[in-house]
Design a protein around this motif. Structure first.
Motif, PDB file in Angstrom:
ATOM      1  N   ALA A   9       1.014  -1.081   0.052  1.00  0.00           N
ATOM      2  CA  ALA A   9       0.018  -0.020   0.018  1.00  0.00           C
ATOM      3  C   ALA A   9       0.764   1.269   0.065  1.00  0.00           C
ATOM      4  O   ALA A   9       1.984   1.257   0.314  1.00  0.00           O
ATOM      5  N   THR A  10       0.248   2.335  -0.317  1.00  0.00           N
ATOM      6  CA  THR A  10       1.006   3.442  -0.353  1.00  0.00           C
ATOM      7  C   THR A  10       0.711   4.616   0.639  1.00  0.00           C
ATOM      8  O   THR A  10      -0.456   4.660   0.999  1.00  0.00           O
ATOM      9  N   ARG A  11       1.647   4.786   1.717  1.00  0.00           N
ATOM     10  CA  ARG A  11       1.412   5.689   2.967  1.00  0.00           C
ATOM     11  C   ARG A  11       1.450   7.253   2.436  1.00  0.00           C
ATOM     12  O   ARG A  11       1.884   7.532   1.345  1.00  0.00           O
ATOM     13  N   ALA A  32       4.151   3.623  -4.769  1.00  0.00           N
ATOM     14  CA  ALA A  32       3.430   3.800  -5.948  1.00  0.00           C
ATOM     15  C   ALA A  32       3.666   5.029  -6.718  1.00  0.00           C
ATOM     16  O   ALA A  32       3.892   6.040  -6.095  1.00  0.00           O
ATOM     17  N   SER A  33       3.797   5.058  -8.071  1.00  0.00           N
ATOM     18  CA  SER A  33       4.105   6.269  -8.754  1.00  0.00           C
ATOM     19  C   SER A  33       2.960   7.119  -8.663  1.00  0.00           C
ATOM     20  O   SER A  33       1.834   6.521  -8.538  1.00  0.00           O
ATOM     21  N   VAL A  34       3.179   8.199  -8.893  1.00  0.00           N
ATOM     22  CA  VAL A  34       1.922   9.286  -8.589  1.00  0.00           C
ATOM     23  C   VAL A  34       1.633   9.899 -10.107  1.00  0.00           C
ATOM     24  O   VAL A  34       2.659  10.119 -10.663  1.00  0.00           O
ATOM     25  N   THR A  35       0.540   9.698 -10.438  1.00  0.00           N
ATOM     26  CA  THR A  35       0.032   9.926 -11.733  1.00  0.00           C
ATOM     27  C   THR A  35      -1.001  11.231 -11.608  1.00  0.00           C
ATOM     28  O   THR A  35      -1.597  11.460 -10.615  1.00  0.00           O
ATOM     29  N   PRO A  36      -1.437  12.112 -12.743  1.00  0.00           N
ATOM     30  CA  PRO A  36      -2.553  12.766 -12.765  1.00  0.00           C
ATOM     31  C   PRO A  36      -3.873  12.299 -12.312  1.00  0.00           C
ATOM     32  O   PRO A  36      -4.747  12.848 -11.620  1.00  0.00           O
ATOM     33  N   LEU A  54      -1.817  18.209  -4.015  1.00  0.00           N
ATOM     34  CA  LEU A  54      -0.992  17.000  -3.732  1.00  0.00           C
ATOM     35  C   LEU A  54       0.520  17.434  -3.849  1.00  0.00           C
ATOM     36  O   LEU A  54       0.780  17.920  -4.687  1.00  0.00           O
ATOM     37  N   ALA A  55       1.086  16.946  -2.731  1.00  0.00           N
ATOM     38  CA  ALA A  55       2.722  17.156  -2.837  1.00  0.00           C
ATOM     39  C   ALA A  55       3.521  15.751  -2.767  1.00  0.00           C
ATOM     40  O   ALA A  55       3.003  14.986  -2.045  1.00  0.00           O
ATOM     41  N   VAL A  56       4.517  15.542  -3.538  1.00  0.00           N
ATOM     42  CA  VAL A  56       4.979  14.463  -3.463  1.00  0.00           C
ATOM     43  C   VAL A  56       6.702  14.674  -3.334  1.00  0.00           C
ATOM     44  O   VAL A  56       7.292  15.563  -3.869  1.00  0.00           O
ATOM     45  N   THR A 271      -4.973   2.007   0.153  1.00  0.00           N
ATOM     46  CA  THR A 271      -5.225   0.564  -0.058  1.00  0.00           C
ATOM     47  C   THR A 271      -4.728   0.169  -1.608  1.00  0.00           C
ATOM     48  O   THR A 271      -4.986   1.104  -2.315  1.00  0.00           O
ATOM     49  N   PRO A 272      -4.373  -1.186  -1.529  1.00  0.00           N
ATOM     50  CA  PRO A 272      -4.117  -1.726  -3.038  1.00  0.00           C
ATOM     51  C   PRO A 272      -5.534  -1.557  -3.981  1.00  0.00           C
ATOM     52  O   PRO A 272      -5.549  -1.364  -5.023  1.00  0.00           O
ATOM     53  N   ASP A 273      -6.717  -1.861  -3.402  1.00  0.00           N
ATOM     54  CA  ASP A 273      -7.746  -1.767  -4.208  1.00  0.00           C
ATOM     55  C   ASP A 273      -8.043  -0.578  -4.753  1.00  0.00           C
ATOM     56  O   ASP A 273      -8.482  -0.503  -5.832  1.00  0.00           O
ATOM     57  N   PHE A 274      -7.749   0.707  -3.817  1.00  0.00           N
ATOM     58  CA  PHE A 274      -8.048   1.935  -4.413  1.00  0.00           C
ATOM     59  C   PHE A 274      -7.087   2.307  -5.630  1.00  0.00           C
ATOM     60  O   PHE A 274      -7.491   2.842  -6.448  1.00  0.00           O
ATOM     61  N   LEU A 275      -5.760   1.844  -5.257  1.00  0.00           N
ATOM     62  CA  LEU A 275      -4.958   2.047  -6.372  1.00  0.00           C
ATOM     63  C   LEU A 275      -5.084   1.281  -7.585  1.00  0.00           C
ATOM     64  O   LEU A 275      -4.854   1.999  -8.843  1.00  0.00           O
ATOM     65  N   GLU A 276      -5.541   0.106  -7.472  1.00  0.00           N
ATOM     66  CA  GLU A 276      -5.769  -0.553  -8.641  1.00  0.00           C
ATOM     67  C   GLU A 276      -7.058  -0.197  -9.413  1.00  0.00           C
ATOM     68  O   GLU A 276      -7.020  -0.198 -10.614  1.00  0.00           O
ATOM     69  N   ALA A 277      -7.800   0.174  -8.772  1.00  0.00           N
ATOM     70  CA  ALA A 277      -9.088   0.923  -9.214  1.00  0.00           C
ATOM     71  C   ALA A 277      -8.702   1.954 -10.469  1.00  0.00           C
ATOM     72  O   ALA A 277      -9.797   2.250 -11.276  1.00  0.00           O
ATOM     73  N   LEU A 278      -7.740   2.615 -10.223  1.00  0.00           N
ATOM     74  CA  LEU A 278      -7.277   3.683 -11.101  1.00  0.00           C
ATOM     75  C   LEU A 278      -6.492   3.117 -12.423  1.00  0.00           C
ATOM     76  O   LEU A 278      -6.157   3.732 -13.373  1.00  0.00           O
ATOM     77  N   ALA A 279      -6.060   1.891 -12.398  1.00  0.00           N
ATOM     78  CA  ALA A 279      -5.510   1.264 -13.409  1.00  0.00           C
ATOM     79  C   ALA A 279      -6.298   1.252 -14.641  1.00  0.00           C
ATOM     80  O   ALA A 279      -7.418   1.105 -14.620  1.00  0.00           O
TER      81      ALA A 279
END
Length: 279
Positions: A9-11, A32-36, A54-56, A271-279
């Motif tokens: 997961a991404t903190r 995880a990489s940050v995208t628009p 958002l700040a990276v 969560t991984p589910d949140f990030l995977e939904a963006l794929a």
């Protein structure tokens, strides 16, 4: 969440400067990489986390860190003063340093502990030539050919500052939206509405491009202070009162220094589910 899922997961951190709020992702140790698309999803206050920017945080070989910024609509931003202060405070607290340097698209910015829980950042010299702001054509940046006679300034992002008798009388959502996409600003613009209270104090309300109305903005506060000083309405060291509180802006020979409070509100995990939904 299982240990395996937690590891992938991404903190993130939730921070704010005077109510100007941010999600901060520290990628110095990898994440995880940050995208628009991720920025847009996170920026949604109902389906994501919600933020103004958002700040990276990225590693940098010649600075304490490199910062990358996104607006809530996923568009990039070269500067975000309050987020820079918040991250500077986080890094100083983490390392025990009293000063550090942060790289942004604006360049290398100096930050320091100002005492009393306050953090100070040099936002760099204001960009005052029309092509630096940038504007679409040659104009006098001190008197733009727009109704209301605003001032243009670049602080790594473009700004259009209007002086009015009373900021509370301005419908900022409508006024800001009407000017953000003005054809004179090819990259859109932040919109500041300013009431001069004295030669050392101004009242500011803000429309941020790609986000909307915000309670505070560091770069907008710097641009408004620079505009007031250029017009001869104030000195170069002013108190800026925004909807979320107070910032101190000091336009010095080496740049525009901004001082104010910061807040680290909570830490979270995407969560991984949140990030995977963006794929």
């Amino acid at each position: 969440m299982t240990e395996t899922a937690a590891a992938t997961a991404t903190r993130f951190m939730k921070m704010h400067g005077l109510g100007n709020d941010f999600v901060v992702i520290d990628r110095r140790s990898g994440s995880a990489s940050v995208t628009p698309a991720l920025a847009r999803a996170l920026g949604d206050r109902h389906f994501g986390v919600g933020f103004d920017q958002l700040a990276v945080i990225e590693p940098d070989p010649d600075a304490d860190a490199r910062l990358i910024f996104y607006n809530a609509d996923g568009s990039p931003s070269a500067a975000c003063g309050n987020a820079t202060r918040c991250i500077a405070r986080f890094l100083m607290d983490d390392t025990g340093a009293r000063s550090l340097s942060l790289r942004t698209e604006r360049g290398l910015l100096a930050a320091e502990d100002a005492g009393g829980g306050l953090t100070r950042v040099n936002m760099g010299a204001p960009l005052l030539d029309w092509h630096e702001v940038p504007l679409a054509r040659h104009c006098d940046t001190l008197h733009l050919p727009i109704a209301g006679d605003p001032v243009a300034c670049g602080m790594g992002n473009p700004h259009c500052t209007f002086f009015v008798p009373a900021v509370e009388d301005v419908d900022v959502p409508a006024f800001g939206a009407a000017h953000e996409h003005h054809p004179l600003f090819p990259e859109r613009t932040n919109v500041e509405v300013v009431q001069v209270l004295s030669d050392s104090e101004i009242r500011l309300r803000i429309w941020e491009r790609g986000t909307g109305v915000t309670l505070a903005s560091g770069s907008c506060s710097c641009a408004a202070a620079v505009a007031a000083a250029r017009r001869g309405l104030t000195g170069r060291d002013v108190t800026v009162r925004v909807d979320g509180g107070t910032l101190e802006i000091d336009w010095r020979e080496d740049g525009v220094w901004m001082t104010g409070p910061t807040a680290h509100v909570f830490d979270g995990i995407l969560t991984p589910d949140f990030l995977e939904a963006l794929a």
